[in-house]
Design an enzyme around this catalytic site. Sequence first.
Site, PDB file in Angstrom:
ATOM      1  N   ARG A   1      23.817  42.940  38.773  1.00 46.77           N
ATOM      2  CA  ARG A   1      25.184  42.761  39.279  1.00 46.77           C
ATOM      3  C   ARG A   1      25.165  42.368  40.745  1.00 46.77           C
ATOM      4  NH1 ARG A   1      27.817  47.023  40.013  1.00 46.77           N
ATOM      5  NH2 ARG A   1      29.921  46.163  39.918  1.00 46.77           N
TER       6      ARG A   1
ATOM      7  N   ARG B   1      36.463  42.291  36.220  1.00 45.33           N
ATOM      8  CA  ARG B   1      35.102  42.756  36.432  1.00 45.33           C
ATOM      9  C   ARG B   1      35.062  43.563  37.732  1.00 45.33           C
ATOM     10  NH1 ARG B   1      30.635  41.372  33.812  1.00 45.33           N
ATOM     11  NH2 ARG B   1      31.778  39.679  32.792  1.00 45.33           N
ATOM     12  N   ILE B   2      34.344  44.679  37.711  1.00 45.25           N
ATOM     13  CA  ILE B   2      34.183  45.468  38.925  1.00 45.25           C
ATOM     14  C   ILE B   2      33.205  44.747  39.842  1.00 45.25           C
ATOM     15  CG2 ILE B   2      33.381  47.666  39.862  1.00 45.25           C
ATOM     16  CD1 ILE B   2      34.216  48.952  37.192  1.00 45.25           C
TER      17      ILE B   2
ATOM     18  N   ASN C   1      43.539  43.197  45.538  1.00 47.72           N
ATOM     19  CA  ASN C   1      43.638  43.196  44.082  1.00 47.72           C
ATOM     20  C   ASN C   1      45.040  43.640  43.679  1.00 47.72           C
ATOM     21  OD1 ASN C   1      42.535  43.220  41.332  1.00 47.72           O
ATOM     22  ND2 ASN C   1      42.707  45.448  41.448  1.00 47.72           N
ATOM     23  N   THR C   2      45.467  43.211  42.495  1.00 53.81           N
ATOM     24  CA  THR C   2      46.681  43.766  41.899  1.00 53.81           C
ATOM     25  C   THR C   2      46.275  44.675  40.754  1.00 53.81           C
ATOM     26  OG1 THR C   2      46.977  41.948  40.314  1.00 53.81           O
ATOM     27  CG2 THR C   2      48.021  41.707  42.473  1.00 53.81           C
ATOM     28  N   HIS C   3      47.031  45.747  40.573  1.00 58.47           N
ATOM     29  CA  HIS C   3      46.733  46.715  39.511  1.00 58.47           C
ATOM     30  C   HIS C   3      48.047  47.132  38.844  1.00 58.47           C
ATOM     31  CE1 HIS C   3      44.538  49.831  37.382  1.00 58.47           C
ATOM     32  NE2 HIS C   3      45.523  50.661  37.672  1.00 58.47           N
TER      33      HIS C   3
ATOM     34  N   ASP D   1      37.920  48.537  47.585  1.00 55.96           N
ATOM     35  CA  ASP D   1      36.776  49.208  48.193  1.00 55.96           C
ATOM     36  C   ASP D   1      35.698  49.365  47.123  1.00 55.96           C
ATOM     37  OD1 ASP D   1      37.590  51.329  46.606  1.00 55.96           O
ATOM     38  OD2 ASP D   1      38.150  52.636  48.283  1.00 55.96           O
TER      39      ASP D   1
ATOM     40  N   GLY E   1      35.060  51.836  45.186  1.00 58.10           N
ATOM     41  CA  GLY E   1      35.441  52.624  44.028  1.00 58.10           C
ATOM     42  C   GLY E   1      36.185  51.770  43.017  1.00 58.10           C
TER      43      GLY E   1
ATOM     44  N   ASP F   1      39.676  51.016  41.797  1.00 60.35           N
ATOM     45  CA  ASP F   1      41.106  51.133  42.109  1.00 60.35           C
ATOM     46  C   ASP F   1      41.382  52.285  43.071  1.00 60.35           C
ATOM     47  OD1 ASP F   1      41.661  48.979  40.360  1.00 60.35           O
ATOM     48  OD2 ASP F   1      41.674  50.340  38.658  1.00 60.35           O
TER      49      ASP F   1
END
Length: 209
Positions: free
Chosen positions: A64, A96-97, A112-114, A146, A148, A150
């Site tokens: 990764r 994808r993280i 990011n949007t969540h 960051d 983590g 979310d």
Amino acid sequence: MLKLAVLISGGGSNLQALIAAAEDPSFPARIVCVGSDTDAPGLAHAEAAGIPTFVVRPRDYHSREEWGQVFAAAIQEHGVGTGPEPGLVVSAGLMRILPGGFVREFSPFLINTHPALLPNFPGAHAVRDALAAGAPQTGVTVHIIDEGVDTGPVLRQASVDVRDGETEDELHERIKQLERPLLVATVREIAERHLDLEAVAAGRDPGPA
């Protein structure tokens, strides 16, 4: 003019909203590239608008972190994340993280949007989780990414009431109706320096809401 790199994995509805916003000469940001981890159908929106695209597939790399390094380099080739003006990387449906090295390369200029009101319902099934929990309200969050999942500092949120008996797809669609304008508005605030990402990341006052 703020340079944007937009990252997607799917149909690119948030990308479409940003492309439409950037067509207005008064919008203070422009999309310089669109990247994906797969052959996302949303790349066609960028190509139709004359925006350079690239695909960096994780399966082509040993780890990764290696994938993240190549993905980051592809963004930097377009002038985002380099020089005195860092630009902004927008994860607009990248499923994808991102590896730690990638995050450290761009954060806090990485958002990011969540589809939930973080810190409630992080992770890949936020809408489903909100319904399962019987939450009376949920919504969308724009946040700094960051290392983590979310867990990064919240920038802006918009809420929606959960309706009795609605399905996951129905609720998710109503959240998306909030998500697109909120993302565009947040990018504008960042570009116009009304929202200071470094201040947010450091826990200081980010500026006016």
